[in-house]
Enzyme design. Structure first.
Site, PDB file in Angstrom:
ATOM      1  CG  ASN A  62       3.529  -0.560   2.972  1.00 21.44           C
ATOM      2  OD1 ASN A  62       3.511   0.438   2.272  1.00 21.44           O
ATOM      3  ND2 ASN A  62       3.457  -0.501   4.295  1.00 21.44           N
ATOM      4  CG  HIS A 115      -1.592  -5.578   5.459  1.00 23.30           C
ATOM      5  ND1 HIS A 115      -0.622  -6.544   5.279  1.00 23.30           N
ATOM      6  CD2 HIS A 115      -0.939  -4.471   5.857  1.00 23.30           C
ATOM      7  CE1 HIS A 115       0.557  -6.032   5.563  1.00 23.30           C
ATOM      8  NE2 HIS A 115       0.408  -4.769   5.907  1.00 23.30           N
ATOM      9  CG  HIS A 134      -1.486   0.159   6.351  1.00 23.65           C
ATOM     10  ND1 HIS A 134      -1.132  -0.041   7.664  1.00 23.65           N
ATOM     11  CD2 HIS A 134      -0.623  -0.603   5.618  1.00 23.65           C
ATOM     12  CE1 HIS A 134      -0.100  -0.875   7.722  1.00 23.65           C
ATOM     13  NE2 HIS A 134       0.232  -1.226   6.485  1.00 23.65           N
TER      14      HIS A 134
END
Ligand code: AMP
Ligand code: ZN
Length: 136
Positions: free
Chosen positions: A88, A101, A103
């Site tokens: 995101n 990051h 996921h």
């Protein structure tokens, strides 16, 4: 470079303990504390970048090669049925922690999670307009 008051900088660099699945000089992979499914993990670069746009290209490449390796490892060990990679960028896209990051989300038949969107029904003209706006 680390950023003061960034929780993922502190976790990635070991200042805050985490359940670490993997670590090298550039990345740490940890279990997400609010997992979507069993085994949901996060790839964190040790150097701060707010998002994909700020992460240097060589780190982007390394992050996604690492994502493939971790997905293979987690899939094998947890015997999941599928796998989502989610990344995101920006509040509008659901980013809640401003440190890049990835996921890693193992999926299981009937796990009840939804990582989906409602498909739109654009006209041919609308699609052509998007194409032109991006390409021009
Ligand atoms: P995003 O919404 O893409 O910014 O994702 C942030 C993710 O970080 C969420 O899935 C949270 O559950 C997770 N998270 C937030 N704080 C921590 C933490 N201290 N340790 C592990 N995961 C965390
Ligand atoms: Zn950070």
């Amino acid at each position: 470079m680390k950023k003061d008051d960034c929780i993922f900088c502190k976790i990635a660099n070991g200042e805050i303990p985490s359940r670490t699945l993997y670590e090298d000089e550039s990345f740490r992979v940890i279990l997400d504390l609010g997992p979507a499914t069993r085994g949901h993990a996060l790839i964190l670069p040790k150097d701060h970048a707010d998002n994909l746009y700020e992460l240097p290209e060589e780190k982007v490449a390394s992050a996604f090669v690492l994502a493939k390796k971790m997905a293979q490892l987690i899939s094998k060990k947890l015997a999941c049925d599928g796998f989502n990679l989610v990344q995101n960028n920006g509040e509008a896209a659901g980013q809640t922690v401003s440190h890049f990051h990835v996921h890693l989300i193992p999926r299981y038949k009937d796990d009840g999670q939804k990582i989906n969107w409602v498909p739109g029904e654009p006209s041919a003209e609308e699609l052509d307009g998007v194409l032109e706006q991006i390409l021009r």
